[in-house]
Design a protein around this motif. Sequence first.
Motif, PDB file in Angstrom:
ATOM      1  N   THR A 112      -1.374  -1.537  -6.311  1.00 39.82           N
ATOM      2  CA  THR A 112      -1.878  -1.520  -4.934  1.00 39.82           C
ATOM      3  C   THR A 112      -1.454  -0.249  -4.207  1.00 39.82           C
ATOM      4  OG1 THR A 112      -1.775  -3.943  -4.877  1.00 39.82           O
ATOM      5  CG2 THR A 112      -1.877  -2.829  -2.760  1.00 39.82           C
ATOM      6  N   ARG A 113      -0.393   0.380  -4.684  1.00 45.37           N
ATOM      7  CA  ARG A 113       0.166   1.570  -4.039  1.00 45.37           C
ATOM      8  C   ARG A 113      -0.827   2.728  -4.050  1.00 45.37           C
ATOM      9  NH1 ARG A 113       2.939   6.239  -5.878  1.00 45.37           N
ATOM     10  NH2 ARG A 113       4.521   7.009  -4.385  1.00 45.37           N
ATOM     11  N   TYR A 114      -0.901   3.447  -2.925  1.00 40.98           N
ATOM     12  CA  TYR A 114      -1.748   4.629  -2.822  1.00 40.98           C
ATOM     13  C   TYR A 114      -0.961   5.871  -3.237  1.00 40.98           C
ATOM     14  CZ  TYR A 114      -5.780   2.514  -0.487  1.00 40.98           C
ATOM     15  OH  TYR A 114      -6.910   1.791  -0.206  1.00 40.98           O
ATOM     16  N   ASN A 115      -1.675   6.802  -3.821  1.00 42.08           N
ATOM     17  CA  ASN A 115      -1.083   8.090  -4.155  1.00 42.08           C
ATOM     18  C   ASN A 115      -0.907   8.886  -2.863  1.00 42.08           C
ATOM     19  OD1 ASN A 115      -0.444  10.667  -4.979  1.00 42.08           O
ATOM     20  ND2 ASN A 115      -2.053  10.805  -6.522  1.00 42.08           N
ATOM     21  N   SER A 129      -3.340  11.609  -1.959  1.00 43.35           N
ATOM     22  CA  SER A 129      -4.728  11.276  -1.626  1.00 43.35           C
ATOM     23  C   SER A 129      -4.905  10.865  -0.168  1.00 43.35           C
ATOM     24  CB  SER A 129      -5.219  10.137  -2.527  1.00 43.35           C
ATOM     25  OG  SER A 129      -4.577   8.905  -2.188  1.00 43.35           O
ATOM     26  N   VAL A 130      -3.793  10.759   0.570  1.00 47.67           N
ATOM     27  CA  VAL A 130      -3.842  10.267   1.950  1.00 47.67           C
ATOM     28  C   VAL A 130      -3.342  11.353   2.898  1.00 47.67           C
ATOM     29  CG1 VAL A 130      -3.040   8.509   3.559  1.00 47.67           C
ATOM     30  CG2 VAL A 130      -3.450   7.907   1.159  1.00 47.67           C
ATOM     31  N   GLY A 131      -4.131  11.621   3.933  1.00 42.52           N
ATOM     32  CA  GLY A 131      -3.755  12.644   4.900  1.00 42.52           C
ATOM     33  C   GLY A 131      -3.031  12.111   6.107  1.00 42.52           C
ATOM     34  N   SER A 132      -3.403  10.892   6.562  1.00 45.75           N
ATOM     35  CA  SER A 132      -2.780  10.337   7.758  1.00 45.75           C
ATOM     36  C   SER A 132      -3.177   8.870   7.912  1.00 45.75           C
ATOM     37  CB  SER A 132      -3.187  11.123   9.015  1.00 45.75           C
ATOM     38  OG  SER A 132      -4.591  11.189   9.129  1.00 45.75           O
ATOM     39  N   VAL A 144       0.833  -1.201   0.000  1.00 44.75           N
ATOM     40  CA  VAL A 144       0.000   0.000   0.000  1.00 44.75           C
ATOM     41  C   VAL A 144       0.869   1.253   0.000  1.00 44.75           C
ATOM     42  CG1 VAL A 144      -1.668   1.336   1.350  1.00 44.75           C
ATOM     43  CG2 VAL A 144      -1.974  -1.129   1.089  1.00 44.75           C
ATOM     44  N   ALA A 145       1.967   1.211   0.744  1.00 48.87           N
ATOM     45  CA  ALA A 145       2.873   2.368   0.818  1.00 48.87           C
ATOM     46  C   ALA A 145       3.727   2.519  -0.432  1.00 48.87           C
ATOM     47  CB  ALA A 145       3.766   2.255   2.049  1.00 48.87           C
ATOM     48  N   GLY A 146       3.784   1.478  -1.265  1.00 49.99           N
ATOM     49  CA  GLY A 146       4.547   1.558  -2.503  1.00 49.99           C
ATOM     50  C   GLY A 146       6.017   1.250  -2.353  1.00 49.99           C
ATOM     51  N   ALA A 180       4.473   4.917   7.222  1.00 49.03           N
ATOM     52  CA  ALA A 180       5.164   6.202   7.382  1.00 49.03           C
ATOM     53  C   ALA A 180       5.889   6.612   6.110  1.00 49.03           C
ATOM     54  CB  ALA A 180       6.152   6.123   8.551  1.00 49.03           C
ATOM     55  N   LYS A 181       6.127   5.657   5.203  1.00 51.54           N
ATOM     56  CA  LYS A 181       6.722   5.991   3.907  1.00 51.54           C
ATOM     57  C   LYS A 181       5.688   6.634   2.982  1.00 51.54           C
ATOM     58  CE  LYS A 181      10.586   3.995   5.112  1.00 51.54           C
ATOM     59  NZ  LYS A 181      10.947   2.681   4.583  1.00 51.54           N
ATOM     60  N   LEU A 182       4.406   6.511   3.346  1.00 47.61           N
ATOM     61  CA  LEU A 182       3.316   7.046   2.534  1.00 47.61           C
ATOM     62  C   LEU A 182       2.757   8.339   3.101  1.00 47.61           C
ATOM     63  CD1 LEU A 182       1.141   6.562   0.235  1.00 47.61           C
ATOM     64  CD2 LEU A 182      -0.203   5.389   2.005  1.00 47.61           C
ATOM     65  N   THR A 183       2.622   8.401   4.421  1.00 42.85           N
ATOM     66  CA  THR A 183       1.936   9.527   5.048  1.00 42.85           C
ATOM     67  C   THR A 183       2.370   9.653   6.500  1.00 42.85           C
ATOM     68  OG1 THR A 183      -0.261  10.491   5.437  1.00 42.85           O
ATOM     69  CG2 THR A 183      -0.041   8.123   5.786  1.00 42.85           C
ATOM     70  N   LYS A 184       1.892  10.677   7.194  1.00 42.88           N
ATOM     71  CA  LYS A 184       2.190  10.816   8.616  1.00 42.88           C
ATOM     72  C   LYS A 184       1.385   9.774   9.392  1.00 42.88           C
ATOM     73  CE  LYS A 184      -1.194  14.582   9.163  1.00 42.88           C
ATOM     74  NZ  LYS A 184      -1.360  16.000   9.511  1.00 42.88           N
ATOM     75  N   VAL A 185       1.957   9.293  10.493  1.00 42.86           N
ATOM     76  CA  VAL A 185       1.338   8.200  11.239  1.00 42.86           C
ATOM     77  C   VAL A 185       1.195   8.543  12.714  1.00 42.86           C
ATOM     78  CG1 VAL A 185       2.243   6.474   9.626  1.00 42.86           C
ATOM     79  CG2 VAL A 185       3.534   7.009  11.701  1.00 42.86           C
ATOM     80  N   GLY A 186       0.223   7.900  13.354  1.00 40.38           N
ATOM     81  CA  GLY A 186       0.023   8.008  14.796  1.00 40.38           C
ATOM     82  C   GLY A 186      -0.466   6.673  15.326  1.00 40.38           C
TER      83      GLY A 186
END
Length: 509
Positions: free
Chosen positions: A227-230, A233-236, A189-191, A441-447
């Motif tokens: 499968t990878r997300y842009n 398009s992802v905020g968190s 998903v993170a690519g 975390a390679k795709l977007t900010k995480v918590g």
Amino acid sequence: MAPSSSRPTSHLLSLLPTLLVSVLLASAAGGNWSGNGLPELGGDDGLHREILRDETVLRLAELGKISDGEGYLERTFLSPASIRATAVIISWMKDAGLTTWVDQMGNIHGRFEPANSTNEALLIGSHMDTVIDAGIYDGSLGIICAISALRVLKVTGKLQRLTRPVEVIAFSDEEGVRFQTTFLGSAAVAGTLPESILQVSDKSGATVQDVLKMNSFEATATAISQTRYNPESVGSYVEVHIEQGPVLEALRYPLGVVKGIAGQTRLKVIVDGSQGHAGTVPMKLRRDPMVAAAELVVTLERLCKEPNKLLTYDEECSCFTEESLAGLVCTVGELLTWPSASNVIPGQVNFTVDIRAMDDKVRETIVTSFSRLVLQRCDDRLVDCRVEHKHSAPATPCDPELTSQLKRAARSTVSAMPGRAAAAETPVLMSGAGHDAMAMAKLTKVGMVFVRCRGGVSHSPEESVMDDDVWAAGLALLNFIEQAAVTEPSVVAVAVAGDEQDAAAVAEL
């Protein structure tokens, strides 16, 4: 634009205090919003125990029974039990009002897409795979809590008020048990999943590509890349997970938030010696890989317990502070011998090494030092050794703003739970265990939110979480989603019943 009512605007303004009081009363009473937009006081207390606790606990037990093992829980990447679990998870997602699909790496997605929304998506997830002889909470808790939170939004009519897409993902592989490489699902998903992963094989010789094809996936590099997300398009990404440690229990607090995840390196050490008869080869003439492997295991333990005693000056051991070395852990979790017979000196011994540290420099130095010591010890014992690097992931910091939001949601949740006074400060922890958040975390900010578990025990059937802590986790996630992605009811909703002209006019102010 002019108000639609013929009455003066001053009259409408005079109504605002009354309207605001209505809002405050509804909020203080924990009331629901009825179909006509008026608050229902004295209704549900806003804690949604039936869904966030009772139903979630039942579903955790149900998912925990779906296993490839007889009498124990084992559910690895795309195993028969994993396929059965997929159908169950999809049914729960649909029950929560989500649109569902399974991607080309077996990840399960459930998404609500608001009409005409162009906002970045909030992703929430965890993993559906398990270790061998697992507990029922690791991974599954994060998936089911997320589904339950969205089901509450559906039941309360708030799902339609989402201002951004919200998606739950049940990742197909995080533990890395079957193919000895972690994050197959979330890395796709993170690519960041390499094409070469298709040719990695399990103990039976089946490759990732073989297993995907057997389950009717395309099993091509192109399919995986799709499968990878842009990232735009992802905020968190947010993940709820059991702590897998004893800190929250020691603090007597049900929830904590994570400020970062330790870096991890996985190695495989292969030791080749001379296979022979256990009764006829003299001790002085043996090239025994078993005793060499045993010495290496003890060497690894000493290196991680007392690193400054074994590290050389060139490896900058003097630069490491006590704080940077805190959390350093090394584990040999698997050891295999060939031919593994009681009356045969083994010809080969393989074992795994897992090294984790909060400080990446510390981890890298330990890996380098251990690899050097392996060659030295093996030369001394006249056996051949090699070290293969199977996995490496840097330490992952969680997003500070996201962590603050989750911290506030956790604190307000614990304060609202029955029998609790005002909550103390929510603990902020580091995670020694790896999680899908590392890949995401390679795709977007995480918590991340941690949930207390008994004795800190995990990766074991003894894994245990109190029902009320499950409830707290689901409620904290619900509170976070409402803060991050749900619009507040319009002031129109609290207009005096029957006075539609006033309501329309207030909407214009």
